[in-house]
Scaffold this active site. Structure first.
Site, short mmCIF file in Angstrom:
data_model
loop_
_atom_site.label_atom_id
_atom_site.label_comp_id
_atom_site.label_asym_id
_atom_site.label_seq_id
_atom_site.Cartn_x
_atom_site.Cartn_y
_atom_site.Cartn_z
CG HIS A 180 -5.82 -2.33 -0.24
ND1 HIS A 180 -5.22 -1.96 -1.43
CD2 HIS A 180 -5.18 -1.78 1.49
CE1 HIS A 180 -3.98 -1.17 -1.09
NE2 HIS A 180 -4.33 -0.87 0.39
CB SER B 27 -0.92 -0.20 1.30
OG SER B 27 -1.95 0.80 1.40
CG ASP C 217 -6.52 -3.51 -4.02
OD1 ASP C 217 -7.47 -2.19 -3.40
OD2 ASP C 217 -5.78 -3.07 -3.78
#
Length: 286
Positions: A261, A128, A233
């Site tokens: 995610h 991320s 995601d």
């Protein structure tokens, strides 16, 4: 009182004046880098090194518990290091400073941390927001980064993503489980304040750089890259994967068809095996 995590068990508060505790080769302690006391976990004892990079407001135990537990077994020739960047997890104080370009600062601090540990050459495993700092560091220090493994990240924010962050300011409207997990780490008031400061940072990034985190850095990255992706995601715009494939030299790509995610938490066994295979130069490119 020092809080110590037992792998695979509930957290346990142990009163002690000792700086470090060792449980099954996992060591959690503080390292002073650039006048900041950084909380880290070291796993394994191999000569090669890996640094785990968390996402926004992420910490060692919220973001990488399965990796801390499993990767040392899969990578006996590596030492795995996970950290809480300043203002995250147990690296408080200080409070997170969202002035300037904080992910650039995290990139430099990651390099300084590994140098302080005597491991200036290493590989990134980045998730991320951590991917932005990892890409910046890999571009600035191409001779120090051996490999780059990343997922759930991007080189920039799309207009829809910026809109999403702006709409997320009122954390009381978040799903209860998600909100409470953050409040347990940061406290209710501090979490709300920290998140809003982060959104302010996104607004500055939009105004000053058009949402660009590190697009200009991509061409300078020399390390072999393993890009993983959860096809479902909901956090990242689908355009990021083809953009990264176009502008980076991706050596290996793997997609989880039902993944979202947090593919490393949802599919830890498969994910960790893929990571280990890449670091060990095993398996076929996909």
């Amino acid at each position: 009182m020092q809080s110590v995590k037992l792998i695979g068990k509930l957290p346990l508060e142990i009163p002690t004046a000792i700086v470090m505790r060792r449980f099954c080769k996992h060591i959690e302690h503080k390292v002073k880098v650039n006048n900041v006391n950084l909380n880290i976990v070291q796993c394994g004892s191999g000569p090669k090194s890996v640094l785990l990079m968390p996402g926004i407001l992420g910490s060692i135990w919220t973001d990488f518990a399965p990796q801390v537990e499993q990767l040392p077994k899969l990578l006996p020739n590596h030492t795995i290091i996970a950290w809480d960047p300043p203002g995250y997890g147990k690296s408080i104080p200080p409070q997170r400073n969202w002035q300037g370009y904080v992910f650039d600062d995290d990139a430099q601090l990651a390099m300084d941390l590994m140098s302080a540990l005597g491991r200036p050459t290493f590989s990134f495993v980045a998730w991320s927001a951590g991917t932005m700092s990892a890409m910046i560091a890999a571009s600035r220090y191409p001779h120090n980064i051996e490999k780059l493994i990343m997922w759930g990240g991007a080189a920039y924010l799309t207009p829809s993503e910026i809109k999403f962050y702006k709409s997320s300011r009122d954390v009381s409207k978040w799903p209860e489980q998600m909100r409470k997990s953050m409040e347990m780490i940061y406290g209710a008031d501090n979490f709300a304040l920290t998140w809003n400061n982060m959104v302010d940072y996104i607004c500055v990034l939009e105004k000053e750089r058009g949402g660009d985190f590190c697009k200009s850095h991509l061409k300078n990255i020399k390390a072999p890259i393993f890009l993983l992706h959860g096809r479902r995601d909901p956090v990242k715009d689908p355009e990021h994967v083809p953009y990264l494939k176009k502008h980076l030299k991706i050596e290996r790509y793997h997609e989880f068809p039902e993944g979202k995610h947090n593919i490393h938490l949802r599919y830890p066994d498969e994910f960790n095996r893929l990571v280990a295979d890449f670091l060990l130069d095993q398996s076929e490119k996909s």
